[in-house]
Design a protein around this motif. Sequence first.
Motif, mmCIF file in Angstrom:
data_model
loop_
_atom_site.group_PDB
_atom_site.id
_atom_site.type_symbol
_atom_site.label_atom_id
_atom_site.label_comp_id
_atom_site.label_asym_id
_atom_site.label_seq_id
_atom_site.Cartn_x
_atom_site.Cartn_y
_atom_site.Cartn_z
ATOM 1 N N ILE A 31 0.712 -1.079 0.221
ATOM 2 C CA ILE A 31 0.076 -0.019 -0.028
ATOM 3 C C ILE A 31 0.903 1.220 -0.007
ATOM 4 C CG2 ILE A 31 -1.935 -1.276 1.328
ATOM 5 C CD1 ILE A 31 -1.178 0.002 3.748
ATOM 6 N N ALA A 32 2.293 1.209 0.446
ATOM 7 C CA ALA A 32 3.052 2.392 0.565
ATOM 8 C C ALA A 32 3.913 2.482 -0.873
ATOM 9 C CB ALA A 32 4.085 2.037 1.578
ATOM 10 N N ASN A 33 4.031 1.544 -1.523
ATOM 11 C CA ASN A 33 4.844 1.635 -2.727
ATOM 12 C C ASN A 33 4.338 1.214 -4.129
ATOM 13 O OD1 ASN A 33 7.009 2.499 -1.066
ATOM 14 N ND2 ASN A 33 7.340 0.211 -0.579
ATOM 15 N N THR A 34 3.353 -0.064 -4.048
ATOM 16 C CA THR A 34 3.065 -0.340 -5.368
ATOM 17 C C THR A 34 1.749 -0.868 -5.383
ATOM 18 O OG1 THR A 34 3.962 -2.491 -4.745
ATOM 19 C CG2 THR A 34 5.530 -1.383 -5.916
ATOM 20 N N PRO A 35 0.747 -0.146 -4.992
ATOM 21 C CA PRO A 35 -0.805 -0.258 -5.004
ATOM 22 C C PRO A 35 -1.123 -0.647 -6.449
ATOM 23 C CG PRO A 35 -0.375 2.124 -5.096
ATOM 24 C CD PRO A 35 0.895 1.599 -4.910
ATOM 25 N N GLU A 81 -8.628 -0.885 -2.985
ATOM 26 C CA GLU A 81 -8.636 -1.247 -1.634
ATOM 27 C C GLU A 81 -7.146 -0.592 -1.036
ATOM 28 O OE1 GLU A 81 -11.672 -3.998 -3.194
ATOM 29 O OE2 GLU A 81 -9.617 -3.376 -3.870
ATOM 30 N N HIS A 82 -5.893 -0.956 -1.803
ATOM 31 C CA HIS A 82 -4.605 -0.367 -1.343
ATOM 32 C C HIS A 82 -4.593 1.094 -1.367
ATOM 33 C CE1 HIS A 82 -3.018 -4.214 -3.500
ATOM 34 N NE2 HIS A 82 -3.708 -4.465 -2.433
ATOM 35 N N CYS A 83 -5.332 1.646 -2.217
ATOM 36 C CA CYS A 83 -5.222 3.321 -1.929
ATOM 37 C C CYS A 83 -6.132 3.788 -0.656
ATOM 38 C CB CYS A 83 -5.949 3.816 -3.490
ATOM 39 S SG CYS A 83 -5.052 3.537 -4.858
ATOM 40 N N ILE A 84 -7.206 3.007 -0.828
ATOM 41 C CA ILE A 84 -7.898 3.494 0.615
ATOM 42 C C ILE A 84 -7.149 3.089 2.116
ATOM 43 C CG2 ILE A 84 -10.218 3.123 1.976
ATOM 44 C CD1 ILE A 84 -11.288 2.360 -1.000
ATOM 45 N N GLU A 85 -6.550 2.052 2.103
ATOM 46 C CA GLU A 85 -5.747 1.567 3.123
ATOM 47 C C GLU A 85 -4.794 2.534 3.382
ATOM 48 O OE1 GLU A 85 -5.570 -1.617 5.507
ATOM 49 O OE2 GLU A 85 -7.590 -0.633 5.139
ATOM 50 N N ALA A 88 -7.294 10.647 -5.294
ATOM 51 C CA ALA A 88 -6.108 11.123 -5.602
ATOM 52 C C ALA A 88 -4.860 10.169 -6.053
ATOM 53 C CB ALA A 88 -5.504 12.586 -4.848
ATOM 54 N N ARG A 89 -4.567 9.246 -5.073
ATOM 55 C CA ARG A 89 -3.622 8.362 -5.211
ATOM 56 C C ARG A 89 -4.037 7.331 -6.326
ATOM 57 N NH1 ARG A 89 0.780 6.803 -2.655
ATOM 58 N NH2 ARG A 89 1.412 4.560 -2.392
ATOM 59 N N ALA A 90 -5.186 6.886 -6.333
ATOM 60 C CA ALA A 90 -5.625 6.042 -7.453
ATOM 61 C C ALA A 90 -5.390 6.541 -9.063
ATOM 62 C CB ALA A 90 -7.060 5.688 -7.421
ATOM 63 N N ALA A 91 -5.647 8.210 -8.884
ATOM 64 C CA ALA A 91 -5.433 8.634 -10.370
ATOM 65 C C ALA A 91 -3.881 8.739 -10.675
ATOM 66 C CB ALA A 91 -5.831 9.958 -10.223
ATOM 67 N N MET A 92 -2.788 8.692 -9.509
ATOM 68 C CA MET A 92 -1.613 8.605 -9.689
ATOM 69 C C MET A 92 -0.956 7.375 -10.321
ATOM 70 S SD MET A 92 -0.105 10.558 -6.065
ATOM 71 C CE MET A 92 1.417 10.034 -6.537
#
Length: 451
Positions: free
Chosen positions: A234-238, A242-246, A279-283
């Motif tokens: 979840i920190a490096n390779t989502p 669910e990884h982005c939410i965590e 925002a993280r999912a878009a990245m």
Amino acid sequence: MGANGLANGSSSLSGSNGLNGESSKRYASYLANSNRYEAVDRMLDRRGPWTDEQFVGGSEAKAFLRQKAKILVIGAGGLGCEILQNLALTGFSDIHVIDMDTIDISNLNRQFLFRESDVGKSKALCAADFIMSRVPGVKVTPYHGKIQDHAPDFYMQFAIIIAGLDSISARRWINATLVNMVDEENEDSLKPLIDGGTEGFKGQARVILPTITSCYECSIDMLTPPTVFPVCTIANTPRLPEHCIEWASVLEWPKTFKDKKLDTDDPEHIEWLYQKATARAAMFKIEGVTWQLTQGVVKNIIPAIASTNAIIAASCCNEAFKIATTCAPYLNNYMMYTGNSSIYTYTFEHGKRDECPVCGGEASLVRISKDWTLEQLVEHLKEAQEFKLSRPSLSSESGPLFWYDPPGIYEATKGNLDKLVFDLLGPEGGAVSVTDKALPAANLSLEIQFE
């Protein structure tokens, strides 16, 4: 007392010992609407190929079912609503229901006893009012609150208890309470517990005869462990929404708000997590992050399927009907249902666990390495499926080994965490008593042996 003893007890309960004034009114209502139970009467008026030998049938069975069988339903949610409906339409007329929750707008898609005007009101009270308004002659007594607020004497008044709970801790508590209530010299102290549970397209129904069959605690290791995502992922390779939410809840929230606790029931907190996760999912070009999914991940919500609730509730109520009337053998003792790819059910007898902390008579055997520290043992008790503890405090025959509470004993015993269990107990191991708020019984007895 054996299974035949229960059948004898049910048979004797079906006897006509006279009806009080209120019961007489309900019986008169039943007679006025006798065609309502025409299909049910066919099962009670004659014997079948699998009918219990203790079956009495006829007017006595009907009078007990419809006038004297007091039944408790724990939970008035998706499963509880179905159970209440089925019981009322089957012929039970003295139903009690307990639930501590209030109605939310999100409940209305599957908890059909409620309407939009009920939002914010007690589930137990609204469910009771709805059933009584739609099924004349049925009395439903509601209790708004926790099951732990009632003493054993409260549960002693019921013939059968059906649990439609979504809480493991509540299941463990009512199971332990009913086991501890059993008095070998008092047959009426054994209260059959019918437990139903659903998880998406899967479900289970089981009949628990306290001290006779396996109890809920005996099967605690069958529970599905919660989904845990590796921190490195979840920190490096989502790769998943669910990884982005965590990432937003586990890493970003404490980084941004420091000591402020995340409230998963606060819409503003969920909204903040949703925006950060989006925002993280878009990245990482990941699709699928929604507000509902964000809430579901942080609250570990499993989607409820109305059809699964209906199937499991029907199974629970069938067992209650069979136990109350002895018209057919009841389940022995576990039924599993899966409906995600097809419709499949499987029944089996789940055996008692000798080292069960609730109904077993033996200490749980734990084999550990000689180089384990006390801290490793504590962590093992937290993670092991057969224990599922949260803050275990341990004592030996010589005194406390490690206690979380009170603060004074915690300070005095925390130094033991770095010590070897081998040094603390001796080369032969020995008995360890464990207390924990997650335990339904007073304590858990362990027998430590070294490999």
